[in-house]
Design a protein around this motif. Structure first.
Motif, PDB file in Angstrom:
ATOM      1  N   ILE A   1     -26.373  55.035  41.359  1.00 36.47           N
ATOM      2  CA  ILE A   1     -25.238  54.736  42.236  1.00 36.47           C
ATOM      3  C   ILE A   1     -24.280  55.899  42.039  1.00 36.47           C
ATOM      4  CG2 ILE A   1     -23.354  53.137  42.741  1.00 36.47           C
ATOM      5  CD1 ILE A   1     -25.059  50.965  41.278  1.00 36.47           C
ATOM      6  N   VAL A   2     -23.975  56.626  43.122  1.00 41.36           N
ATOM      7  CA  VAL A   2     -23.226  57.868  42.961  1.00 41.36           C
ATOM      8  C   VAL A   2     -22.008  57.930  43.876  1.00 41.36           C
ATOM      9  CG1 VAL A   2     -25.296  59.098  42.179  1.00 41.36           C
ATOM     10  CG2 VAL A   2     -24.665  59.147  44.611  1.00 41.36           C
ATOM     11  N   ASP A   3     -21.101  58.823  43.515  1.00 39.48           N
ATOM     12  CA  ASP A   3     -19.868  58.977  44.272  1.00 39.48           C
ATOM     13  C   ASP A   3     -20.063  59.872  45.497  1.00 39.48           C
ATOM     14  OD1 ASP A   3     -19.639  61.703  43.402  1.00 39.48           O
ATOM     15  OD2 ASP A   3     -18.448  61.109  41.669  1.00 39.48           O
ATOM     16  N   ALA A   4     -19.013  60.006  46.278  1.00 40.97           N
ATOM     17  CA  ALA A   4     -19.075  60.744  47.541  1.00 40.97           C
ATOM     18  C   ALA A   4     -19.304  62.239  47.349  1.00 40.97           C
ATOM     19  CB  ALA A   4     -17.788  60.509  48.335  1.00 40.97           C
ATOM     20  N   ASN A   5     -19.018  62.779  46.169  1.00 41.50           N
ATOM     21  CA  ASN A   5     -19.199  64.203  45.912  1.00 41.50           C
ATOM     22  C   ASN A   5     -20.591  64.555  45.401  1.00 41.50           C
ATOM     23  OD1 ASN A   5     -16.505  65.278  46.457  1.00 41.50           O
ATOM     24  ND2 ASN A   5     -15.884  63.971  44.764  1.00 41.50           N
ATOM     25  N   PHE A   6     -21.379  63.565  45.031  1.00 45.86           N
ATOM     26  CA  PHE A   6     -22.690  63.794  44.417  1.00 45.86           C
ATOM     27  C   PHE A   6     -23.673  64.363  45.453  1.00 45.86           C
ATOM     28  CE2 PHE A   6     -26.769  62.661  42.576  1.00 45.86           C
ATOM     29  CZ  PHE A   6     -26.566  62.886  41.223  1.00 45.86           C
TER      30      PHE A   6
ATOM     31  N   ARG B   1     -35.293  58.853  47.825  1.00 44.31           N
ATOM     32  CA  ARG B   1     -34.791  57.920  48.839  1.00 44.31           C
ATOM     33  C   ARG B   1     -33.279  57.904  48.688  1.00 44.31           C
ATOM     34  NH1 ARG B   1     -38.727  55.836  46.083  1.00 44.31           N
ATOM     35  NH2 ARG B   1     -40.630  55.185  47.106  1.00 44.31           N
ATOM     36  N   CYS B   2     -32.573  58.254  49.722  1.00 45.52           N
ATOM     37  CA  CYS B   2     -31.112  58.204  49.684  1.00 45.52           C
ATOM     38  C   CYS B   2     -30.654  57.100  50.630  1.00 45.52           C
ATOM     39  CB  CYS B   2     -30.499  59.537  50.097  1.00 45.52           C
ATOM     40  SG  CYS B   2     -28.691  59.539  49.987  1.00 45.52           S
ATOM     41  N   LEU B   3     -29.943  56.138  50.075  1.00 39.89           N
ATOM     42  CA  LEU B   3     -29.380  55.041  50.857  1.00 39.89           C
ATOM     43  C   LEU B   3     -27.865  55.159  50.781  1.00 39.89           C
ATOM     44  CD1 LEU B   3     -31.744  52.291  49.468  1.00 39.89           C
ATOM     45  CD2 LEU B   3     -31.943  53.486  51.639  1.00 39.89           C
ATOM     46  N   ARG B   4     -27.181  54.871  51.875  1.00 39.79           N
ATOM     47  CA  ARG B   4     -25.741  55.074  51.930  1.00 39.79           C
ATOM     48  C   ARG B   4     -24.998  53.751  51.974  1.00 39.79           C
ATOM     49  NH1 ARG B   4     -24.422  60.352  52.602  1.00 39.79           N
ATOM     50  NH2 ARG B   4     -22.328  59.711  53.152  1.00 39.79           N
ATOM     51  N   LEU B   5     -23.884  53.735  51.257  1.00 37.57           N
ATOM     52  CA  LEU B   5     -22.926  52.627  51.317  1.00 37.57           C
ATOM     53  C   LEU B   5     -21.545  53.236  51.564  1.00 37.57           C
ATOM     54  CD1 LEU B   5     -23.991  50.182  48.426  1.00 37.57           C
ATOM     55  CD2 LEU B   5     -24.317  49.901  50.885  1.00 37.57           C
ATOM     56  N   ASP B   6     -21.403  53.889  52.702  1.00 38.94           N
ATOM     57  CA  ASP B   6     -20.125  54.517  53.048  1.00 38.94           C
ATOM     58  C   ASP B   6     -19.028  53.460  53.094  1.00 38.94           C
ATOM     59  OD1 ASP B   6     -21.134  57.196  53.488  1.00 38.94           O
ATOM     60  OD2 ASP B   6     -22.129  56.363  55.253  1.00 38.94           O
ATOM     61  N   GLY B   7     -17.858  53.814  52.604  1.00 44.42           N
ATOM     62  CA  GLY B   7     -16.728  52.889  52.613  1.00 44.42           C
ATOM     63  C   GLY B   7     -16.745  51.882  51.482  1.00 44.42           C
ATOM     64  N   VAL B   8     -17.740  51.963  50.624  1.00 41.23           N
ATOM     65  CA  VAL B   8     -17.860  51.047  49.487  1.00 41.23           C
ATOM     66  C   VAL B   8     -17.666  51.866  48.210  1.00 41.23           C
ATOM     67  CG1 VAL B   8     -19.465  49.523  48.239  1.00 41.23           C
ATOM     68  CG2 VAL B   8     -19.459  49.551  50.739  1.00 41.23           C
ATOM     69  N   SER B   9     -16.871  51.368  47.271  1.00 42.19           N
ATOM     70  CA  SER B   9     -16.670  52.086  46.009  1.00 42.19           C
ATOM     71  C   SER B   9     -17.901  51.921  45.116  1.00 42.19           C
ATOM     72  CB  SER B   9     -15.429  51.573  45.285  1.00 42.19           C
ATOM     73  OG  SER B   9     -15.674  50.270  44.765  1.00 42.19           O
ATOM     74  N   ALA B  10     -18.038  52.805  44.166  1.00 45.75           N
ATOM     75  CA  ALA B  10     -19.153  52.704  43.216  1.00 45.75           C
ATOM     76  C   ALA B  10     -19.044  51.435  42.386  1.00 45.75           C
ATOM     77  CB  ALA B  10     -19.185  53.937  42.318  1.00 45.75           C
TER      78      ALA B  10
ATOM     79  N   SER C   1     -35.237  61.852  39.666  1.00 45.70           N
ATOM     80  CA  SER C   1     -36.465  61.069  39.475  1.00 45.70           C
ATOM     81  C   SER C   1     -36.254  59.571  39.697  1.00 45.70           C
ATOM     82  CB  SER C   1     -37.032  61.321  38.073  1.00 45.70           C
ATOM     83  OG  SER C   1     -36.145  60.839  37.087  1.00 45.70           O
ATOM     84  N   ALA C   2     -35.047  59.172  40.076  1.00 44.21           N
ATOM     85  CA  ALA C   2     -34.762  57.757  40.318  1.00 44.21           C
ATOM     86  C   ALA C   2     -35.525  57.261  41.540  1.00 44.21           C
ATOM     87  CB  ALA C   2     -33.260  57.542  40.532  1.00 44.21           C
ATOM     88  N   TYR C   3     -35.819  55.978  41.554  1.00 47.67           N
ATOM     89  CA  TYR C   3     -36.485  55.370  42.709  1.00 47.67           C
ATOM     90  C   TYR C   3     -35.652  55.584  43.962  1.00 47.67           C
ATOM     91  CZ  TYR C   3     -38.825  52.015  45.679  1.00 47.67           C
ATOM     92  OH  TYR C   3     -39.495  51.440  46.721  1.00 47.67           O
ATOM     93  N   ALA C   4     -34.336  55.443  43.831  1.00 49.57           N
ATOM     94  CA  ALA C   4     -33.427  55.662  44.954  1.00 49.57           C
ATOM     95  C   ALA C   4     -32.067  56.077  44.429  1.00 49.57           C
ATOM     96  CB  ALA C   4     -33.285  54.393  45.808  1.00 49.57           C
ATOM     97  N   ILE C   5     -31.345  56.814  45.267  1.00 50.81           N
ATOM     98  CA  ILE C   5     -29.956  57.160  44.997  1.00 50.81           C
ATOM     99  C   ILE C   5     -29.118  56.481  46.065  1.00 50.81           C
ATOM    100  CG2 ILE C   5     -28.221  58.980  44.871  1.00 50.81           C
ATOM    101  CD1 ILE C   5     -30.386  60.885  43.862  1.00 50.81           C
ATOM    102  N   ILE C   6     -28.115  55.732  45.620  1.00 49.38           N
ATOM    103  CA  ILE C   6     -27.207  55.035  46.517  1.00 49.38           C
ATOM    104  C   ILE C   6     -25.912  55.842  46.587  1.00 49.38           C
ATOM    105  CG2 ILE C   6     -26.036  52.859  47.032  1.00 49.38           C
ATOM    106  CD1 ILE C   6     -29.225  52.789  46.662  1.00 49.38           C
ATOM    107  N   GLN C   7     -25.672  56.486  47.714  1.00 44.13           N
ATOM    108  CA  GLN C   7     -24.445  57.274  47.905  1.00 44.13           C
ATOM    109  C   GLN C   7     -23.349  56.341  48.394  1.00 44.13           C
ATOM    110  OE1 GLN C   7     -24.526  61.279  48.924  1.00 44.13           O
ATOM    111  NE2 GLN C   7     -22.653  60.981  47.765  1.00 44.13           N
ATOM    112  N   THR C   8     -22.293  56.211  47.610  1.00 44.26           N
ATOM    113  CA  THR C   8     -21.165  55.358  47.977  1.00 44.26           C
ATOM    114  C   THR C   8     -20.035  56.207  48.558  1.00 44.26           C
ATOM    115  OG1 THR C   8     -20.020  55.491  45.851  1.00 44.26           O
ATOM    116  CG2 THR C   8     -21.746  53.798  46.062  1.00 44.26           C
ATOM    117  N   GLY C   9     -18.980  55.554  48.936  1.00 45.42           N
ATOM    118  CA  GLY C   9     -17.784  56.245  49.399  1.00 45.42           C
ATOM    119  C   GLY C   9     -16.780  56.454  48.279  1.00 45.42           C
TER     120      GLY C   9
ATOM    121  N   TYR D   1     -16.544  61.324  38.695  1.00 48.38           N
ATOM    122  CA  TYR D   1     -17.461  60.747  37.708  1.00 48.38           C
ATOM    123  C   TYR D   1     -17.804  59.292  38.007  1.00 48.38           C
ATOM    124  CZ  TYR D   1     -16.518  65.091  35.374  1.00 48.38           C
ATOM    125  OH  TYR D   1     -16.395  66.433  35.100  1.00 48.38           O
ATOM    126  N   GLY D   2     -17.752  58.916  39.272  1.00 48.94           N
ATOM    127  CA  GLY D   2     -18.136  57.566  39.686  1.00 48.94           C
ATOM    128  C   GLY D   2     -19.632  57.467  39.908  1.00 48.94           C
ATOM    129  N   ASN D   3     -20.398  57.825  38.871  1.00 45.37           N
ATOM    130  CA  ASN D   3     -21.853  57.888  38.949  1.00 45.37           C
ATOM    131  C   ASN D   3     -22.471  57.103  37.802  1.00 45.37           C
ATOM    132  OD1 ASN D   3     -21.714  60.015  41.037  1.00 45.37           O
ATOM    133  ND2 ASN D   3     -20.973  61.275  39.355  1.00 45.37           N
TER     134      ASN D   3
END
Length: 143
Positions: free
Chosen positions: A28-33, A41-50, A118-126, A131-133
């Motif tokens: 689960i990563v921040d908007a700068n990651f 696999r990159c999945l987005r949760l724009d507008g959602v905090s980490a 190497s993670a199964y997926a990275i969730i990009q948040t807003g 360091y919100g990772n």
């Protein structure tokens, strides 16, 4: 809509959580990651905090109880001993929500990038806090 599933979790994210196996990791990563360039696999949760994402995901995802550090954050560059406020919140959420509360571990910035790659997926948040990772290792549900 489904009952008792946090509404911020998208269908694609729910699919990824269900498809992951024991030991698979989720970042689960921040908007700068650099999620798009690193992710399988990159999945987005724009507008959602980490922190919101972590809290929602941990209502469904079991943490690995066989690993002493099933949750890892990124160290502050140049000051590995510093604990950013968002990381303090991560720990409080794990303590409160996780099925297997655990102490957070930390990785140096580039080691964190490698692990996330190497993670199964990275969730990009807003998340805009630095360091919100966090990387979570999926555990099992005990019989």
């Amino acid at each position: 809509m489904l009952r008792e599933i946090p509404s911020i979790l998208s269908p694609d994210l729910l699919h990824a959580l269900r498809a992951m196996g024991h030991g698979d990791e989720l970042a689960i990563v921040d908007a700068n990651f650099p999620a798009q360039s690193l992710a399988q696999r990159c999945l987005r949760l724009d507008g959602v905090s980490a922190t919101e994402a972590l809290s929602a995901i941990l209502t469904l995802l079991p943490l690995d109880s066989f690993d002493p550090m099933p949750a890892l954050t990124m160290e502050v560059v140049g000051d590995a001993a510093q604990i950013p406020p968002v990381v303090v919140e991560f720990q409080a959420i794990i303590d409160r929500v996780a099925d297997h509360p655990a102490r957070l571990g930390a990785l140096e910035r580039f080691a964190f990038y490698q692990r996330a790659r190497s993670a199964y997926a990275i969730i990009q948040t807003g998340e805009f806090r630095l360091y919100g990772n966090i990387i979570l290792k999926k555990g099992i549900i005990q019989p």
